[in-house]
Design a protein around this motif. Structure first.
Motif, short mmCIF file in Angstrom:
data_model
loop_
_atom_site.label_atom_id
_atom_site.label_comp_id
_atom_site.label_asym_id
_atom_site.label_seq_id
_atom_site.Cartn_x
_atom_site.Cartn_y
_atom_site.Cartn_z
N PHE A 3 0.84 -1.18 0.00
CA PHE A 3 0.00 0.00 0.00
C PHE A 3 0.88 1.24 0.00
O PHE A 3 2.00 1.21 0.51
N ALA A 4 0.33 2.32 -0.53
CA ALA A 4 1.01 3.61 -0.49
C ALA A 4 -0.06 4.70 -0.39
O ALA A 4 -1.13 4.59 -0.97
N VAL A 5 0.28 5.71 0.37
CA VAL A 5 -0.64 6.84 0.52
C VAL A 5 -0.32 7.84 -0.60
O VAL A 5 0.80 8.30 -0.72
N PRO A 6 -1.31 8.15 -1.44
CA PRO A 6 -1.06 9.08 -2.53
C PRO A 6 -0.76 10.47 -2.01
O PRO A 6 -1.25 10.87 -0.95
N GLY A 7 0.04 11.19 -2.76
CA GLY A 7 0.36 12.56 -2.39
C GLY A 7 0.36 13.45 -3.61
O GLY A 7 0.20 12.99 -4.74
N SER A 8 0.55 14.71 -3.38
CA SER A 8 0.57 15.68 -4.47
C SER A 8 1.71 15.39 -5.44
O SER A 8 2.84 15.10 -5.02
N ILE A 9 1.42 15.51 -6.70
CA ILE A 9 2.48 15.29 -7.70
C ILE A 9 3.47 16.44 -7.71
O ILE A 9 4.54 16.34 -8.30
N PHE A 10 3.15 17.53 -7.05
CA PHE A 10 4.02 18.69 -7.00
C PHE A 10 4.90 18.71 -5.76
O PHE A 10 5.77 19.56 -5.65
N ALA A 11 4.69 17.80 -4.82
CA ALA A 11 5.46 17.78 -3.58
C ALA A 11 6.56 16.74 -3.68
O ALA A 11 6.29 15.55 -3.89
N SER A 12 7.80 17.16 -3.48
CA SER A 12 8.93 16.23 -3.60
C SER A 12 8.88 15.14 -2.53
O SER A 12 9.32 14.02 -2.78
N GLU A 13 8.31 15.43 -1.35
CA GLU A 13 8.24 14.41 -0.30
C GLU A 13 7.23 13.30 -0.61
O GLU A 13 7.21 12.28 0.06
N CYS A 14 6.42 13.48 -1.65
CA CYS A 14 5.44 12.46 -2.04
C CYS A 14 5.93 11.62 -3.22
O CYS A 14 5.23 10.70 -3.67
N LYS A 15 7.11 11.91 -3.69
CA LYS A 15 7.63 11.23 -4.88
C LYS A 15 7.72 9.72 -4.67
O LYS A 15 7.31 8.95 -5.54
N GLY A 16 8.20 9.28 -3.52
CA GLY A 16 8.37 7.85 -3.27
C GLY A 16 7.06 7.09 -3.26
O GLY A 16 6.92 6.05 -3.91
N SER A 17 6.08 7.62 -2.52
CA SER A 17 4.80 6.91 -2.46
C SER A 17 4.09 6.94 -3.81
O SER A 17 3.45 5.96 -4.21
N ASN A 18 4.21 8.03 -4.55
CA ASN A 18 3.59 8.09 -5.87
C ASN A 18 4.25 7.12 -6.84
O ASN A 18 3.59 6.54 -7.70
N MET A 19 5.56 6.93 -6.71
CA MET A 19 6.25 5.95 -7.56
C MET A 19 5.79 4.54 -7.23
O MET A 19 5.62 3.70 -8.12
N LEU A 20 5.60 4.25 -5.95
CA LEU A 20 5.08 2.93 -5.56
C LEU A 20 3.70 2.69 -6.17
O LEU A 20 3.41 1.59 -6.65
#
Length: 119
Positions: A3-20
């Motif tokens: 599982f991964a929690v989606p985040g903003s595509i504009f936030a660098s701290e969400c890059k990992g979860s969005n890649m997952l």
């Protein structure tokens, strides 16, 4: 299952979860996502009830806090409006609102607007 929690595509701290998520992880939006993926559907309602009980906001015992609690809802109310309605000094009201915010009863929005905290 990952599982991964989606985040903003504009936030660098969400890059990992969005890649997952891009690579096949299931989006985690609520506890029911996990419950259903493991086949615990019969327990879903019980889990949601437990969470609801934990997240309920208790009405305050303090009379001033109680009056504020009764005035607030989902619609923001300004600090000035509260001062006028409650007929309380601004400094005293500020202290009470701070305590209520720290206790998780209310939320302060920009512009000194207040509303009941919704979980």
């Amino acid at each position: 299952m990952f599982f991964a929690v989606p985040g903003s595509i504009f936030a660098s701290e969400c890059k990992g979860s969005n890649m997952l998520l891009r690579d096949g992880a299931a989006p985690l939006l609520s506890v029911s996502d996990v419950v259903e993926s493991y086949g615990w559907q019969n327990d879903t309602k019980r889990a949601e009830l437990i969470m609801d009980e934990q997240e309920k906001i208790k009405e305050p015992d303090d009379p001033v806090q109680r009056r504020i609690f009764d005035l607030l809802s989902d619609t923001p109310v300004s600090f000035d409006s509260l001062t006028e309605t409650l007929e309380i000094e601004a400094g005293d009201l500020n202290s009470v609102l701070t305590i209520m915010e720290l206790n998780g009863i209310i939320t302060q929005l920009p512009g000194r607007l207040f509303l009941l905290r919704r979980v």
